[in-house]
Enzyme design. Structure first.
Site, mmCIF file in Angstrom:
data_model
loop_
_atom_site.group_PDB
_atom_site.id
_atom_site.type_symbol
_atom_site.label_atom_id
_atom_site.label_comp_id
_atom_site.label_asym_id
_atom_site.label_seq_id
_atom_site.Cartn_x
_atom_site.Cartn_y
_atom_site.Cartn_z
ATOM 1 N N LYS A 119 0.587 -1.421 -0.027
ATOM 2 C CA LYS A 119 -0.242 -0.013 -0.061
ATOM 3 C C LYS A 119 1.031 1.342 -0.143
ATOM 4 O O LYS A 119 0.383 2.335 -0.506
ATOM 5 C CB LYS A 119 -1.079 0.008 1.327
ATOM 6 N N LYS A 199 -5.559 -10.699 -5.757
ATOM 7 C CA LYS A 199 -6.667 -10.596 -4.867
ATOM 8 C C LYS A 199 -7.892 -9.885 -5.062
ATOM 9 O O LYS A 199 -7.465 -8.701 -5.364
ATOM 10 C CB LYS A 199 -5.912 -10.559 -3.465
ATOM 11 N N LYS A 202 -11.586 -4.763 -1.868
ATOM 12 C CA LYS A 202 -12.684 -3.789 -1.920
ATOM 13 C C LYS A 202 -11.966 -2.347 -2.684
ATOM 14 O O LYS A 202 -12.731 -1.772 -3.441
ATOM 15 C CB LYS A 202 -12.932 -3.403 -0.646
#
Ligand code: AQP
Length: 334
Positions: A119, A199, A202
């Site tokens: 991230k 993956k 969201k």
């Protein structure tokens, strides 16, 4: 510490960073719901975790996502009479214990977290993004959880939680139960339908059309997403040679129907990819449709949702505050 006589306890949660998708359902929610009778259950809406990337926080959207998640938890089968369902931010012990645990977590442990590494390569990393494993450790340890039912991507987070608990227990005395992850064998990592090498998530679902099946997507969107799912250049299913994309579709079919891998492979062996996609779309639309019907009822009943969340928070507070007191006593803060 664990009381050997009590029912084993589980704690888990989902961050309110976007609308929940079928990966969250398969890897987490469905497992929580199916196993409710076996455990003493605590399921939080991880709203504090939604702040770790402040650039992505829109206050009105966050407020509405918290309510959406609450209704979706129940619509997916969590039963408030068997599970405490609550908002993390309503139980202030989470933030207090996170500070205590953060103070004894070596920076090197945090630097090794793969989620932080991936991230922080796309956004300007905040201190919260860096230290969030300490908050997640607090979430779990406050409840003396024996098990944490999660998807495969959370394995490393449960390991660091155990390390932090061990370090605390070693420095200040035995306060925390060491939790174990509960990860399902098949379906623990549903991949993106637009890219089976990553993956389903969201955050990506919010920016990439065709990435995920959202739990609130309409049927035509679900069908479009499944029919466009990336597979490979072949056309007929060969169980001996499954590409990642095809395997992902089979895993979804298997977990949503409850059929065994063997049965699913026999059913589709030699069939065209389109047959699998059409049948998977039907199954997903039916599953998501059932969840959505219950979700819509709940969204029209604010009083029930408020009562569920208040009752869950009260139950959560009584356990969390007792553990926090023990940790504060052990460190000399009390
Ligand atoms: N693709 C997945 N397959 C199986 N399980 C999954 N989980 C998440 N994705 C999959 C499990 O769902 C729970 C909540 O995880 P999360 O809140 O980290 O959700 P996310 O979809 O993983 O969100 P993002 O966008 O990737 O990250 P954030 O929300 O931080 O921006 C967990 O048990 C997880 O394992």
């Amino acid at each position: 510490m664990t009381d050997a006589r009590r029912t084993p306890r589980v704690l888990s949660g989902i961050a309110t960073t976007g609308t929940l998708h079928i990966g969250n359902y398969v890897g987490a929610l469905s497992m929580w719901a199916d196993e409710q009778d076996r455990y003493d259950n605590y399921f939080m809406i991880a709203d504090l975790h939604a702040l770790t990337i402040p650039e992505n926080v829109q206050p009105d959207a966050l407020r509405s996502r918290i309510r959406e998640a609450l209704a979706l938890y129940v619509a997916c089968g969590l039963d408030p009479s068997r599970s405490a369902i609550f908002r993390q931010s309503e139980v202030s012990a989470h933030a207090t214990l996170a500070w205590i645990l953060g103070c004894l977590t070596p920076v090197g442990w945090l630097e090794r977290m793969t989620q932080y590494k991936s991230k922080s390569s796309t956004v300007t990393a905040s201190a919260g993004l860096f230290t969030y494993p300490a908050l997640q450790a607090a979430d779990i340890l406050l409840y003396q959880a024996d098990f944490v039912p999660v998807g495969d991507d959370q394995r490393q987070h449960i390991e660091i939680t155990r390390d932090i608990a061990q370090r605390f227990n070693h420095l200040f005395g035995e306060v925390f139960t060491l939790p174990e992850s509960l990860i399902r064998k098949s379906g623990a990592r549903i991949m993106g339908l637009d890219d089976p090498s990553i993956k389903m998530s969201k955050s990506l679902a919010g920016t990439r059309d065709g990435h995920a099946i959202g739990l609130l997507d309409p049927p035509d969107k679900i069908r479009r997403t499944v029919m466009r799912a990336v597979t490979d250049s072949g056309s007929k299913i060969n169980p001996e040679q499954l590409s990642p994309g095809l395997n992902n579709l089979l895993v979804l079919f298997e977990t949503l129907t409850g059929l065994s891998r063997e049965v699913v492979l026999t059913k589709f062996a030699g069939q065209g990819y389109g047959v699998l996609k059409r049948e998977l779309a039907d199954v997903a639309i039916e599953k998501v449709g059932t969840v959505q019907a219950r979700y819509r009822e709940l969204r029209e009943d604010d009083a029930t949702l408020d009562a569920i969340s208040a009752e869950g928070a009260n139950k959560a507070k009584s356990v969390a505050n007792a553990t926090l007191q023990a940790a504060m006593c052990a460190t000399g803060l009390r």
